[in-house]
Scaffold this active site. Structure first.
Site, short mmCIF file in Angstrom:
data_model
loop_
_atom_site.label_atom_id
_atom_site.label_comp_id
_atom_site.label_asym_id
_atom_site.label_seq_id
_atom_site.Cartn_x
_atom_site.Cartn_y
_atom_site.Cartn_z
N ASP A 124 -43.83 16.07 -54.33
CA ASP A 124 -44.92 16.46 -53.43
C ASP A 124 -44.32 16.87 -52.09
O ASP A 124 -43.10 16.93 -51.94
CB ASP A 124 -45.95 15.32 -53.31
N TYR A 125 -45.16 17.13 -51.11
CA TYR A 125 -44.69 17.60 -49.80
C TYR A 125 -43.78 16.59 -49.09
O TYR A 125 -43.00 16.96 -48.21
CB TYR A 125 -45.88 17.94 -48.90
#
Length: 150
Positions: A20-21
């Site tokens: 994810d980010y």
């Protein structure tokens, strides 16, 4: 699980598209890794998915239970361990553990159950073709190293 087969090992390095980010492995990535390990295990036992298709057999997932225990991060190496549980009819139950290779910390454990289905009729098979049953029943080679490329 003392009566279970030895673990088959498959390794992957966590790349940006797995995360994810924040650089934490996205939960769905683990599911893809489990399937990759399953395919590598079958290849180690001289079975490809083409062999299943040629025999008229499909292997849909019918049950999945996963426990996420510890996160993996960008750059970590994951060790996916896979093995088949003792047969229950014609369902194939796979057991998994995903470890952080560096720390040996357990990151995920779970089971995935596949049904054996006739490709044409879509009905559950009551018996596997003999050559597939024999390949799955043969003793595993244990710590066969999968070459994870992801």
């Amino acid at each position: 699980m003392a009566d279970s087969a030895p673990w088959f090992e498959y390794r992957v390095v966590v790349h940006p598209h797995h995360t994810d980010y924040a650089g934490i492995v996205w939960h769905g990535t683990y599911i893809a890794w489990l399937e990759e390990a399953r395919v590598a295990y079958l290849q180690r036992h001289n079975l490809t998915f083409a062999d299943w298709v040629n025999a008229g057999v499909d292997l849909p997932v019918v049950d999945m239970a996963l426990r996420y225990r510890q996160s993996l991060r960008l750059g970590d190496e994951a060790l996916i361990q896979a093995r088949t549980a003792p047969f229950r009819g014609v369902r194939l139950v796979w057991q998994y553990e995903v470890l952080n290779s560096a720390t040996q910390e357990l990151c995920l454990d779970g089971t995935v159950t596949l049904a054996t289905v006739d490709l044409t009729s879509r009905r559950v098979l009551r018996r596997l073709p003999d050559h597939l049953q024999a390949a799955l029943s043969s003793p595993g080679e244990g710590k066969g190293q999968g070459a994870g490329q992801v």
